[in-house]
Write an enzyme that holds these catalytic residues in place. Structure first.
Site, PDB file in Angstrom:
ATOM      1  N   ASN A   9     -48.912   7.959 -54.523  1.00 19.22           N
ATOM      2  CA  ASN A   9     -48.824   6.918 -53.494  1.00 19.22           C
ATOM      3  C   ASN A   9     -50.123   6.988 -52.687  1.00 19.22           C
ATOM      4  O   ASN A   9     -50.272   7.846 -51.825  1.00 19.22           O
ATOM      5  CB  ASN A   9     -47.600   7.191 -52.601  1.00 19.22           C
ATOM      6  CG  ASN A   9     -47.532   6.236 -51.420  1.00 19.22           C
ATOM      7  OD1 ASN A   9     -48.245   5.233 -51.378  1.00 19.22           O
ATOM      8  ND2 ASN A   9     -46.683   6.555 -50.459  1.00 19.22           N
ATOM      9  N   TRP A  10     -51.021   6.061 -52.982  1.00 20.02           N
ATOM     10  CA  TRP A  10     -52.339   6.127 -52.328  1.00 20.02           C
ATOM     11  C   TRP A  10     -52.333   5.571 -50.918  1.00 20.02           C
ATOM     12  O   TRP A  10     -53.326   5.663 -50.217  1.00 20.02           O
ATOM     13  CB  TRP A  10     -53.379   5.388 -53.188  1.00 20.02           C
ATOM     14  CG  TRP A  10     -53.765   6.118 -54.423  1.00 20.02           C
ATOM     15  CD1 TRP A  10     -53.443   7.406 -54.751  1.00 20.02           C
ATOM     16  CD2 TRP A  10     -54.554   5.617 -55.513  1.00 20.02           C
ATOM     17  NE1 TRP A  10     -53.986   7.733 -55.971  1.00 20.02           N
ATOM     18  CE2 TRP A  10     -54.665   6.641 -56.462  1.00 20.02           C
ATOM     19  CE3 TRP A  10     -55.168   4.394 -55.778  1.00 20.02           C
ATOM     20  CZ2 TRP A  10     -55.383   6.492 -57.647  1.00 20.02           C
ATOM     21  CZ3 TRP A  10     -55.875   4.233 -56.958  1.00 20.02           C
ATOM     22  CH2 TRP A  10     -55.986   5.274 -57.880  1.00 20.02           C
ATOM     23  N   LYS A  11     -51.234   4.948 -50.525  1.00 23.88           N
ATOM     24  CA  LYS A  11     -51.161   4.358 -49.175  1.00 23.88           C
ATOM     25  C   LYS A  11     -52.373   3.445 -48.961  1.00 23.88           C
ATOM     26  O   LYS A  11     -52.812   2.797 -49.908  1.00 23.88           O
ATOM     27  CB  LYS A  11     -51.033   5.457 -48.114  1.00 23.88           C
ATOM     28  CG  LYS A  11     -49.901   6.426 -48.456  1.00 23.88           C
ATOM     29  CD  LYS A  11     -49.544   7.372 -47.354  1.00 23.88           C
ATOM     30  CE  LYS A  11     -48.413   8.278 -47.838  1.00 23.88           C
ATOM     31  NZ  LYS A  11     -47.917   9.177 -46.805  1.00 23.88           N
ATOM     32  N   HIS A  95     -40.338   3.149 -47.882  1.00 22.04           N
ATOM     33  CA  HIS A  95     -41.079   4.345 -47.467  1.00 22.04           C
ATOM     34  C   HIS A  95     -40.905   4.539 -45.966  1.00 22.04           C
ATOM     35  O   HIS A  95     -40.816   3.571 -45.209  1.00 22.04           O
ATOM     36  CB  HIS A  95     -42.565   4.177 -47.824  1.00 22.04           C
ATOM     37  CG  HIS A  95     -43.326   5.450 -47.648  1.00 22.04           C
ATOM     38  ND1 HIS A  95     -43.781   5.870 -46.417  1.00 22.04           N
ATOM     39  CD2 HIS A  95     -43.696   6.415 -48.535  1.00 22.04           C
ATOM     40  CE1 HIS A  95     -44.387   7.031 -46.571  1.00 22.04           C
ATOM     41  NE2 HIS A  95     -44.352   7.393 -47.834  1.00 22.04           N
ATOM     42  N   GLU A  97     -42.904   5.243 -43.718  1.00 22.69           N
ATOM     43  CA  GLU A  97     -43.919   4.572 -42.892  1.00 22.69           C
ATOM     44  C   GLU A  97     -43.543   3.107 -42.696  1.00 22.69           C
ATOM     45  O   GLU A  97     -43.762   2.532 -41.634  1.00 22.69           O
ATOM     46  CB  GLU A  97     -45.304   4.727 -43.548  1.00 22.69           C
ATOM     47  CG  GLU A  97     -45.831   6.145 -43.352  1.00 22.69           C
ATOM     48  CD  GLU A  97     -46.721   6.660 -44.468  1.00 22.69           C
ATOM     49  OE1 GLU A  97     -47.252   5.851 -45.246  1.00 22.69           O
ATOM     50  OE2 GLU A  97     -46.875   7.892 -44.556  1.00 22.69           O
ATOM     51  N   GLU A 167     -37.862  12.000 -49.236  1.00 23.08           N
ATOM     52  CA  GLU A 167     -39.068  12.373 -48.500  1.00 23.08           C
ATOM     53  C   GLU A 167     -38.706  12.697 -47.053  1.00 23.08           C
ATOM     54  O   GLU A 167     -38.606  11.784 -46.222  1.00 23.08           O
ATOM     55  CB  GLU A 167     -40.079  11.218 -48.520  1.00 23.08           C
ATOM     56  CG  GLU A 167     -40.526  10.835 -49.909  1.00 23.08           C
ATOM     57  CD  GLU A 167     -41.915  10.204 -49.884  1.00 23.08           C
ATOM     58  OE1 GLU A 167     -42.786  10.731 -50.572  1.00 23.08           O
ATOM     59  OE2 GLU A 167     -42.111   9.219 -49.160  1.00 23.08           O
ATOM     60  N   GLY A 173     -47.405  14.274 -45.032  1.00 22.07           N
ATOM     61  CA  GLY A 173     -48.749  14.341 -44.462  1.00 22.07           C
ATOM     62  C   GLY A 173     -48.938  15.467 -43.465  1.00 22.07           C
ATOM     63  O   GLY A 173     -49.926  15.499 -42.734  1.00 22.07           O
ATOM     64  N   SER A 212     -45.964  16.443 -48.705  1.00 19.66           N
ATOM     65  CA  SER A 212     -46.930  17.540 -48.849  1.00 19.66           C
ATOM     66  C   SER A 212     -46.825  18.267 -50.196  1.00 19.66           C
ATOM     67  O   SER A 212     -46.981  19.490 -50.264  1.00 19.66           O
ATOM     68  CB  SER A 212     -46.819  18.531 -47.680  1.00 19.66           C
ATOM     69  OG  SER A 212     -47.110  17.869 -46.460  1.00 19.66           O
TER      70      SER A 212
HETATM   71  P1  PGA Z   1     -47.935  13.321 -48.593  1.00 17.92           P
HETATM   72  O1  PGA Z   1     -47.211  11.864 -48.623  1.00 17.92           O
HETATM   73  O2  PGA Z   1     -47.897  13.843 -50.010  1.00 17.92           O
HETATM   74  O3  PGA Z   1     -49.326  13.038 -48.093  1.00 17.92           O
HETATM   75  O4  PGA Z   1     -47.135  14.166 -47.662  1.00 17.92           O
HETATM   76  C1  PGA Z   1     -46.087  11.625 -49.433  1.00 17.92           C
HETATM   77  C2  PGA Z   1     -45.598  10.219 -49.229  1.00 17.92           C
HETATM   78  O5  PGA Z   1     -45.601   9.734 -48.080  1.00 17.92           O
HETATM   79  O6  PGA Z   1     -45.191   9.542 -50.194  1.00 17.92           O
END
Ligand code: PGA
Length: 255
Positions: A9-11, A95, A97, A167, A173, A212
């Site tokens: 997931n490159w966001k 997600h 976010e 998640e 993150g 993470s």
């Molecule tokens: P992260 O993000 O691996 O940077 O913790 C995972 C995600 O939000 O899908």
């Protein structure tokens, strides 16, 4: 047997040139990988060029978001037919976010899941509790509500198309990963909830862990019986790092 699924997931990272460079560097590193599904979720502007760069490989394309309506006056949004057109096999929905920053609700996420499945695109539906919710002992209630809300209307025969990503928000993150035992506890709970709804078909749903994930911790997470893959943010931006994650080997002790 559920085929493991490792997704990047490159966001909101990478221009088109950077995304294509990643693919060119990454593909030769994973030619030996068998029996594992690899998925890249670049930002929307990169989808077409990444699709081209992936041609001839088994690596699948995913989008990071979608709108449930097929077309219309929804400025800034992208529809399921558009994602199908560009070659997406998967799409991430719900997600944390998107839930936290953009106010997405379980009902809206359910519409996305249904619209994707109707068009043959597989949803990767994210669920997970915040730190405050975990500390208040609400992890299972939160996950149960998100699952129920997001999967409204989904029928058992479609269950095998679904991927759920657990998640925990406090692990995203932050460098703070759930322990393999913590992940398994919630993954096992998710499987039970899916069994209540879908019966034996629940055994076909792949449940990814996200938060993470790194080359150094993916092996132990993947060793858990209900951890069928990983959704990887930060550590998926570098081709070498994501290739190591896709191989999920035990880390060698340095002597
Ligand atoms: P992260 O993000 O691996 O940077 O913790 C995972 C995600 O939000 O899908």
């Amino acid at each position: 047997m559920r085929e493991p699924i490792l997704a990047a997931n490159w966001k909101m990272h990478k221009t088109i040139a950077e995304a294509v460079r990643f693919v060119e560097d990454f593909l030769p590193r994973v030619t030996d990988v068998e029996g594992v599904e690899i998925v890249l979720a670049p930002p929307h502007p990169c989808l077409e060029r990444v699709a081209q760069a992936l041609q001839g490989s088994a690596v699948r394309l995913a989008a990071q978001n979608v709108h449930p309506e097929p077309q219309g006056a929804f400025t800034g949004e992208v529809s399921v037919p558009m994602l199908a057109d560009v070659g997406c096999t998967y799409t991430i929905v719900g997600h944390s976010e998107r839930r936290a920053i953009f106010g997405e609700t379980d009902a809206f996420i359910a519409q996305k899941v249904a619209a994707l499945l109707a068009r043959g695109i597989r949803p990767i539906m994210c669920v997970g509790e915040s730190l405050a919710q975990r500390e208040a002992g609400k992890t299972f209630t939160v996950v149960e509500t998100q699952l129920e809300g997001g999967l409204q209307g989904l029928e058992a025969p479609q269950a095998g198309e679904l991927v759920v990503a657990y998640e925990p928000v406090w692990a995203i993150g932050t460098g703070r990963t759930a322990t393999p035992e913590m992940a398994q506890e919630v993954h096992g709970f998710i499987r039970q909830q899916l069994e209540k709804r879908f019966g034996v078909e629940a055994g076909r749903v792949r449940i990814q862990y996200g938060g993470s994930v790194k080359p150094g911790n993916v092996y132990e997470l993947m060793a858990q019986p209900d951890v069928d893959g990983a959704l990887v943010g930060g550590a998926s931006l570098d081709p070498e790092s994501f290739a190591r994650i896709v191989h999920f080997q035990p880390v060698e002790e340095s002597s």
